[in-house]
Structure formats: structure tokens, C-alpha cells
Design an enzyme around this catalytic site. Sequence first.
Site, PDB file in Angstrom:
ATOM      1  N   CYS A  94       0.800  -1.223   0.000  1.00 35.90           N
ATOM      2  CA  CYS A  94       0.000   0.000   0.000  1.00 35.90           C
ATOM      3  C   CYS A  94       0.838   1.280   0.000  1.00 35.90           C
ATOM      4  O   CYS A  94       1.433   1.605  -1.011  1.00 35.90           O
ATOM      5  CB  CYS A  94      -0.978  -0.055   1.159  1.00 35.90           C
ATOM      6  SG  CYS A  94      -2.466   0.889   0.807  1.00 35.90           S
ATOM      7  N   ARG A 128     -12.102   6.981  -2.250  1.00 42.00           N
ATOM      8  CA  ARG A 128     -11.213   5.902  -1.823  1.00 42.00           C
ATOM      9  C   ARG A 128     -11.692   4.581  -2.425  1.00 42.00           C
ATOM     10  O   ARG A 128     -12.900   4.360  -2.587  1.00 42.00           O
ATOM     11  CB  ARG A 128     -11.171   5.796  -0.304  1.00 42.00           C
ATOM     12  CG  ARG A 128     -10.576   7.010   0.374  1.00 42.00           C
ATOM     13  CD  ARG A 128     -10.304   6.755   1.842  1.00 42.00           C
ATOM     14  NE  ARG A 128      -9.164   5.882   2.058  1.00 42.00           N
ATOM     15  CZ  ARG A 128      -7.900   6.286   1.968  1.00 42.00           C
ATOM     16  NH1 ARG A 128      -7.608   7.527   1.680  1.00 42.00           N
ATOM     17  NH2 ARG A 128      -6.909   5.435   2.166  1.00 42.00           N
ATOM     18  N   HIS A 195      -3.784  -5.548   1.941  1.00 38.43           N
ATOM     19  CA  HIS A 195      -3.326  -5.737   3.310  1.00 38.43           C
ATOM     20  C   HIS A 195      -4.425  -6.463   4.044  1.00 38.43           C
ATOM     21  O   HIS A 195      -5.188  -7.174   3.434  1.00 38.43           O
ATOM     22  CB  HIS A 195      -2.973  -4.393   3.954  1.00 38.43           C
ATOM     23  CG  HIS A 195      -3.921  -3.300   3.627  1.00 38.43           C
ATOM     24  ND1 HIS A 195      -5.197  -3.265   4.113  1.00 38.43           N
ATOM     25  CD2 HIS A 195      -3.780  -2.208   2.823  1.00 38.43           C
ATOM     26  CE1 HIS A 195      -5.790  -2.176   3.657  1.00 38.43           C
ATOM     27  NE2 HIS A 195      -4.971  -1.515   2.852  1.00 38.43           N
TER      28      HIS A 195
HETATM   29  N1  GLN Z   1      -2.294   7.036   1.802  1.00 36.51           N
HETATM   30  C1  GLN Z   1      -2.332   6.154   0.677  1.00 36.51           C
HETATM   31  C2  GLN Z   1      -3.638   6.218  -0.076  1.00 36.51           C
HETATM   32  O1  GLN Z   1      -4.641   6.585   0.481  1.00 36.51           O
HETATM   33  C3  GLN Z   1      -2.013   4.744   1.129  1.00 36.51           C
HETATM   34  C4  GLN Z   1      -3.063   4.171   2.016  1.00 36.51           C
HETATM   35  C5  GLN Z   1      -2.653   2.902   2.683  1.00 36.51           C
HETATM   36  O2  GLN Z   1      -1.473   2.616   2.902  1.00 36.51           O
HETATM   37  N2  GLN Z   1      -3.647   2.149   3.063  1.00 36.51           N
HETATM   38  O3  GLN Z   1      -3.678   5.864  -1.237  1.00 36.51           O
END
Ligand code: GLN
Length: 251
Positions: A94, A128, A195
Site C-alpha cells: 500500500c 477511496r 493488506h
Molecule cells: N495514503 C495512501 C492512499 O490513500 C495509502 C493508504 C494505505 O497505505 N492504506 O492511497
Amino acid sequence: MTTIRLAHLYPEYLNIYADRGNIAVLTRRAELRGHSLAIEAVSVGDALRPGEHDLVYIGGGQDREQTLVAPDLAAKSDALHEIAAGGAALLAVCGGYQLLGRGYRGRDGSEMLGVGLFPHETVAGERRLIGDVLLDCELEPGLRRTVAGFENHAGRTKLDAGAEPLGRVIAGFGNDGESGFEGCRVGRALGTYLHGPLLPRNPWLADLLLSFAIAHASGSEPMPLEPLPDRLEAVAHDVAAARARSRGGRF
Ligand code: GLN
């Protein structure tokens, strides 16, 4: 009996979604085969010395933590390239996966320069991308296996043309929600958005990384590890895979 030297990058910054669980799985599965893991935390200001590690792990984090580590990580860029070129294994998850590409533009517009180990660039989008994911992977010729995981990222990662993804998305969003690709692979370096943590549900992937790391440590070719029963792991995988499929198979 091999001691696998693992560098855990920025454990106190990049550790969301139980990334430490991945290391617990690597440790246990190594021990069950008579090997051991020597874990070294390498954080901001610490030296990362090529030749001293067989496996590198970098986990996920929010944009804020990524901004904090990005300059230090960029300063470790040469060392990381040398480590990967020397055949050590690497798993990036990630936020760490994003920063091992050429760069990441976060949600607030901040530009983070990456390491350039993976041939990709990432820009945060408005919505997201969240939920269970199922991948179809072929990391060893002729051997197709699935990976089940969970994603939660704003970043849209575009692989360069011809770059090798970790897998193809059966269900979920993956790198960008439209290419059908998830993650990236460069030799023994694997990057992914998944993850949850990743390795408890996908023990074959843990074993592949361990076999790469053992090969590096012992100066030999990767050999398959002795199989383990993995009954609970199979159930965990299947539950997550079923949840991902019930999202409706985006691709
Ligand atoms: N901050 C990054 C995003 O939002 C990675 C997020 C994460 O590691 N879950 O894309």
C-alpha cells in the site's frame, strides 16, 4: 537452517492494517521449516546497507506518515536498488508500494518523490477504493494461484506499459480501478495494495518470499519450501475470496 535477515522499513510510521501480521507470518513459517528471521527496524536517519538483508518489508500508511518518511526513503533509493539488484526479496504494501514507484501525489496535492524501483506513478483520487479483493496471479511459470486481500487507498497507480503486475483483478479495484491490474513485480520485489494483513490468508505468497530470501542468504536458486497443512489459512482465504466475489466481479 538459514538466518533470514529482514529489514523492516519505518515500522513506527507505516504500520496500519496490521502490516506487522505479515512479519509474524514470515517468522512463524520460517521457524516451522527450521529457519529463523533476524528482524532489523530501519527508520528515518538509519543506514540501509546493501548486502546486509535478504528480505525487505515496507508497510502501509496514511498520506501524513508517507510525507514524513518520503524524503528519507528517497535518500535510501540507491541502497534499495542495489539490494533488489542483488537478488534480495522485497514486499511493499500500500503506502510503501506507492513510494517505491516514481512518486505519489497525495490527496492534498503534496508531491512525494519515490524510489523508482517499481515502474509506476500514483496520484490520489477523490474517492477511496475500499473493499475485499481477489487476484489471479502467476508468479511462477505455469502455476496460477489466487490472492485474497483487502484494499483501502485513494491512490491510483498507473503501471508503465509492459510492466508486470502482481496479478489480475478478479474482484475489487486493484491499482487504479480500471486497468484490471493489481500490484507490481520486478524480479523478487513484489508490491501490492492488499493488506488486512496479506500473508496470513495467502501462505503460498509468504513461502515464495521466504524461498527468494533463503536463496539470497545461501547463494543458491530458490527451492520450494516443505509444505505445511495450512487448513485455517485456506479457510481464511476462502472466506475473503467469497466476500470479494460477492462484490460483483468488477473485471
Ligand atoms: N495514503 C495512501 C492512499 O490513500 C495509502 C493508504 C494505505 O497505505 N492504506 O492511497
